[in-house]
Write a protein that holds these residues in place. Structure first.
Motif, short mmCIF file in Angstrom:
data_model
loop_
_atom_site.label_atom_id
_atom_site.label_comp_id
_atom_site.label_asym_id
_atom_site.label_seq_id
_atom_site.Cartn_x
_atom_site.Cartn_y
_atom_site.Cartn_z
N GLY A 30 0.80 -1.22 0.00
CA GLY A 30 0.00 0.00 0.00
C GLY A 30 0.84 1.27 0.00
O GLY A 30 0.30 2.36 -0.19
N PHE A 31 2.16 1.11 0.24
CA PHE A 31 3.05 2.26 0.28
C PHE A 31 4.14 2.15 -0.78
O PHE A 31 4.52 1.04 -1.19
N GLU A 32 4.67 3.29 -1.17
CA GLU A 32 5.85 3.36 -2.02
C GLU A 32 6.79 4.42 -1.44
O GLU A 32 6.41 5.60 -1.35
N ILE A 33 7.97 4.02 -1.01
CA ILE A 33 8.94 4.97 -0.46
C ILE A 33 9.55 5.76 -1.62
O ILE A 33 10.11 5.20 -2.54
N VAL A 34 9.42 7.10 -1.56
CA VAL A 34 9.99 7.94 -2.61
C VAL A 34 11.33 8.53 -2.18
O VAL A 34 12.07 9.08 -3.01
N GLY A 35 11.67 8.42 -0.90
CA GLY A 35 12.95 8.93 -0.43
C GLY A 35 13.07 8.84 1.07
O GLY A 35 12.06 8.72 1.78
N LEU A 36 14.31 8.87 1.54
CA LEU A 36 14.62 8.89 2.96
C LEU A 36 15.34 10.20 3.27
O LEU A 36 16.02 10.75 2.41
N VAL A 37 15.17 10.69 4.49
CA VAL A 37 15.83 11.93 4.90
C VAL A 37 16.65 11.66 6.16
O VAL A 37 16.13 11.12 7.14
N ASN A 38 17.93 12.03 6.11
CA ASN A 38 18.79 11.94 7.28
C ASN A 38 20.00 12.81 7.06
O ASN A 38 20.51 12.90 5.93
N ARG A 39 20.46 13.48 8.11
CA ARG A 39 21.60 14.38 7.94
C ARG A 39 22.88 13.62 7.65
O ARG A 39 23.75 14.10 6.94
N SER A 40 23.01 12.40 8.20
CA SER A 40 24.18 11.56 7.95
C SER A 40 23.74 10.35 7.12
O SER A 40 22.57 10.19 6.80
N THR A 41 24.70 9.50 6.77
CA THR A 41 24.39 8.29 6.02
C THR A 41 24.57 7.10 6.94
O THR A 41 25.69 6.59 7.10
N PRO A 42 23.50 6.65 7.58
CA PRO A 42 23.63 5.55 8.56
C PRO A 42 23.71 4.19 7.86
O PRO A 42 23.43 4.06 6.67
N LYS A 43 24.09 3.20 8.64
CA LYS A 43 24.07 1.83 8.14
C LYS A 43 22.63 1.35 8.13
O LYS A 43 21.94 1.36 9.15
N LEU A 44 22.15 0.94 6.96
CA LEU A 44 20.75 0.56 6.80
C LEU A 44 20.61 -0.93 6.54
O LEU A 44 21.54 -1.59 6.07
#
Length: 353
Positions: A30-44
């Protein structure tokens, strides 16, 4: 739902909760992620590594034009981000606490109503079947109630680092307290009339005006009383770190925790193991009529499954146009109580509501 166009979501904040919510969106058609927001680049997690991480929420909101903003950043940015999202025509999910002041919380709710969009606040226990059962059994007992609750966390290493980051803006009794005060309010349905708080700074690693141990006491209009205690850090005791107990003239209902549970295990914060129902009724001989009843909560959802349930509710709220007025009002009410406790800690005086 699968035949409808997915809701395009922008996820802001990639701490523990942000990543868990992002996984919930990723795994829900039901969802589509269009982007993530974070000041740093964490381990995902591997599932999230293909998504682009944007450093600035405002820019990402303008460029990506999502349908839904999921705000899981530090508390002091919640209100501004949520209002910006509403003004851009988005629905909003925001982690608890809704804001760092009552005025900001009310500003967010007003913005949601003005925009005609949905606002869901991250009160994850509302989606937990065992906590729903605890509230149901407590309400059967009837008021006045005594609420005894805490969640202390003996933290070290990365967990203590996270706690120190959280305490740059929010004390433990506010950050965690909103959950359990919300449970109290759901059980009693009475208005809180007075709040008292005390706290202590147990570490030189946090700001001089912050405290990592605190306790609040709340008095309700129906005569009910309650306390909530929260402490974070390497000095916090593991003894009796998890107390969830509700008493009334007719008996008590309690969560019996696994004795081997650890306080910094995130799944421990929601798993109930056993709900124990005690009935106060006695016979002619003065002895209890019936033994305590233990209700074993088998098949409980873990932390990620709860986040999945919470975002499934977000989807329903949008698709089915659910009335969220009570949900929003309750979030402001529990925040008001916890912020009053924080004020009481800092002034040394009780706060009348």
């Amino acid at each position: 739902m699968s035949q409808e166009k997915p809701i395009r979501v922008l996820v802001a904040g990639l701490g523990n909760m942000g990543r868990s919510h992002a996984l919930a969106y990723h795994n829900n058609p039901g969802f589509e992620i269009v982007g993530l927001v974070n000041r740093s680049t964490p381990k995902l997690e591997p599932e999230l590594q293909a998504y682009t991480i944007h450093p600035d929420f405002t820019v990402a909101l303008a460029e990506l034009k999502p349908d839904l903003c999921s705000i899981n950043t530090y508390s002091d940015s919640h209100a501004d981000y949520a209002v910006a999202a509403f003004e851009a025509g988005c629905d909003v999910f925001v982690e608890k606490p809704l804001a760092t002041t009552v005025a900001d919380a009310e500003r967010v709710v007003a913005a949601a109503k003005k925009a005609g969009r949905k606002l869901v606040i991250g009160y994850i226990l509302r989606h937990h079947p065992s906590w729903t059962k605890l509230i149901e059994e407590a309400r059967k007992l009837g008021p006045p109630y005594v609420f005894r609750m805490n969640l202390n966390q003996q933290s070290s290493g990365p967990t203590w680092a996270t706690h120190k980051s959280l305490m740059q803006t929010t004390s433990p009794i506010v950050d965690c307290g909103v959950h359990y005060v919300d449970v109290m309010c759901q059980i009693t349905d009475a208005r809180a009339v007075e709040v008292r708080g005390m706290g202590l700074r147990l570490s030189d690693e946090i700001a001089a005006d912050m405290y990592n141990y605190g306790q609040l006491q709340v008095l309700f209009e129906d005569g009910s009383v309650g306390w909530y205690e929260a402490g974070w850090g390497p000095m916090i005791s593991e003894t009796a770190f998890f107390v969830k107990d509700v008493m009334s003239p007719k008996g008590a209902v309690s969560i019996v925790m696994d004795p081997n549970a650890k306080s910094d295990d995130i799944d421990t914060h929601t798993k109930t193991s056993v709900i124990r129902l005690h009935t106060a009724e006695t016979g002619p001989d003065g002895k209890f009529i019936r033994p305590d009843q233990d209700m074993r909560m088998t098949g409980e959802p873990g932390h990620q499954a709860l986040c999945d349930l919470e975002q499934a509710f977000m989807l329903r709220a949008i698709r089915e146009d659910l009335d969220l007025d009570r949900h929003m009002a309750d979030a402001v009410a529990s925040l008001r109580i916890c912020l009053a406790a924080d004020e009481s800690v800092r002034t040394g005086q009780p706060v009348r509501l």
